[in-house]
Scaffold this active site. Structure first.
Site, mmCIF file in Angstrom:
data_model
loop_
_atom_site.group_PDB
_atom_site.id
_atom_site.type_symbol
_atom_site.label_atom_id
_atom_site.label_comp_id
_atom_site.label_asym_id
_atom_site.label_seq_id
_atom_site.Cartn_x
_atom_site.Cartn_y
_atom_site.Cartn_z
ATOM 1 N N SER A 22 0.844 -1.165 0.202
ATOM 2 C CA SER A 22 0.238 -0.106 -0.029
ATOM 3 C C SER A 22 1.035 1.287 -0.049
ATOM 4 O O SER A 22 1.908 1.313 0.627
ATOM 5 C CB SER A 22 -0.926 -0.091 1.155
ATOM 6 O OG SER A 22 -1.467 1.252 1.564
ATOM 7 N N GLU B 110 -0.003 3.622 1.531
ATOM 8 C CA GLU B 110 0.047 4.157 3.060
ATOM 9 C C GLU B 110 1.465 4.121 3.632
ATOM 10 O O GLU B 110 1.766 4.557 4.834
ATOM 11 C CB GLU B 110 -0.993 3.609 3.744
ATOM 12 C CG GLU B 110 -2.359 4.017 3.359
ATOM 13 C CD GLU B 110 -2.601 5.481 3.931
ATOM 14 O OE1 GLU B 110 -2.039 5.855 4.995
ATOM 15 O OE2 GLU B 110 -3.404 6.136 3.213
ATOM 16 N N TYR C 293 -2.643 0.319 10.265
ATOM 17 C CA TYR C 293 -2.611 -0.379 8.952
ATOM 18 C C TYR C 293 -1.356 -0.194 8.026
ATOM 19 O O TYR C 293 -0.862 -1.210 7.511
ATOM 20 C CB TYR C 293 -3.610 0.318 8.230
ATOM 21 C CG TYR C 293 -3.814 -0.186 6.880
ATOM 22 C CD1 TYR C 293 -4.351 -1.290 6.533
ATOM 23 C CD2 TYR C 293 -3.425 0.656 5.877
ATOM 24 C CE1 TYR C 293 -4.388 -1.664 5.129
ATOM 25 C CE2 TYR C 293 -3.443 0.471 4.525
ATOM 26 C CZ TYR C 293 -4.008 -0.957 4.065
ATOM 27 O OH TYR C 293 -4.166 -1.273 2.971
#
Length: 347
Positions: free
Chosen positions: A130, A132, A153
């Site tokens: 990801s 992120e 996460y």
């Protein structure tokens, strides 16, 4: 006939990937969690009773927290390709449930890779990494950018990412990671900000709601169209060597811009309807994520077709249709023009 195993097949990415692989002639196996109610609506349209000779999609109960089940499934199915798309993928929820998010999102990939290693199956593995993970690193981000995660996460995804690298280097497993930036579609979960926005537009137009409550409007993201991104997952596993690739459009917009685009497309003034709820704020935030996906284009010839405003129109039209409203139609026209091939669908 190639076999593929998809974890997270009932999610946005998993359902589109299943469609795509079926169109390529694969036998597709999907991992689903046991629930007292059905949660397979995203794949119901492609599911055929396994007693039917034409069936090529099979669903199996399992969970990324159950290593014995993962091992037995991989050994029994003997897939050619494994796509790990399952995760607790809501960033805000990961602050509320950090232990669970880390167990599923981080350790889940460890369990799958260890199952592949111990079973001795010769298969290729795709890890859904990801954007992120880049967190507070300056934009644009590419394969050489430092990872500075800003949520449980993101930290869990980083563990999964480097576990993939480790099993590739240490055990010779063909293991690739796609570092995907935000990708959306009409199948995006209703609690994610983009879908909250487009559903609110249809809700306001149909009189079901007056206001939309959001957190910060400042974060900047690189938003693409999911069906294009799942094709890239497949392309990565067809390459001669395992890869870690950044996937995105290179175009970034704030949440505020997404709101403005969606509401103005439907002829609404967003300022009359949007309210800020501090309860949606995150303790830490990745402020600016924008992809430099030049390596993916150079190595695999991939580049996105759908851009930001087109994506918003596709999603607004889909939610208007779902609400029984007459669509504006530009989103449907974009799909017809850009995706006339096998997997164009009006969700």
């Amino acid at each position: 006939m190639k076999k593929a195993l998809i974890t997270g097949i009932t999610g946005q990415d998993g359902s589109y990937l299943a469609e795509f692989l079926l169109s390529k002639g694969y036998e597709v196996h999907g991992l689903i969690r046991r629930s007292s109610s059905f949660n397979t609506e995203r794949v119901d349209h492609i599911y055929i009773d396994p007693h039917d000779e034409s069936a090529k999609l099979y669903l199996h109960y399992g969970d990324l927290g159950d290593s014995s089940r993962l091992t037995s499934l991989i050994y029994d199915i003997r897939p050619d390709e494994v796509y790990n798309l399952a995760a607790q993928s809501h960033v805000k929820v990961s602050f509320d449930m950090p232990e669970y998010s880390s167990n599923v999102t981080g350790l889940g990939s460890v369990r799958i890779l260890e199952s592949i290693r111990r079973s001795g199956i010769d298969c290729r593995f795709y890890q859904a990494s990801s954007s992120e993970m880049f967190g507070s690193s300056p934009a644009p981000q590419n394969e050489n950018t430092i990872f500075l995660p800003r949520s449980p996460y993101a930290a869990a995804k980083l563990m999964a990412h480097f576990t993939t690298v480790n099993y590739r280097d240490g055990y010779g497993i063909f293991a690739s990671s796609g570092i995907l930036f935000n990708h959306e579609s009409p199948r995006r979960g209703e609690t994610f900000v983009t879908r909250k926005i487009t559903r609110a537009v249809s809700g306001i137009l149909s009189g079901r709601q007056d206001h939309l409550y959001l957190g910060s409007l400042d974060p900047v993201r690189d938003w693409g169209y999911t069906p294009e991104y799942v094709e890239m997952m497949w392309l990565m596993l067809q390459h001669g060597d395992p890869l870690d690739l950044v996937i995105g459009t290179g175009e970034a917009h704030s949440v505020n811009e997404f709101v403005e685009e969606a509401f103005s497309y439907a002829g609404l003034d967003w300022k009359e309807h949007v309210r800020i709820d501090p309860g949606y704020y995150r303790p830490t935030e990745a402020d600016n994520l924008r992809a430099d996906a030049g390596k993916a284009e150079r190595m695999l010839g991939w580049s996105p077709r759908v851009r930001f405003s087109e994506l918003v129109r596709i999603m607004v039209d889909a939610d208007m249709r779902a609400a029984g409203l007459t669509t504006i139609g530009e989103g449907d026209d974009i799909l017809k023009e850009k995706f006339p091939e096998r997997w164009w669908k009006r969700d």
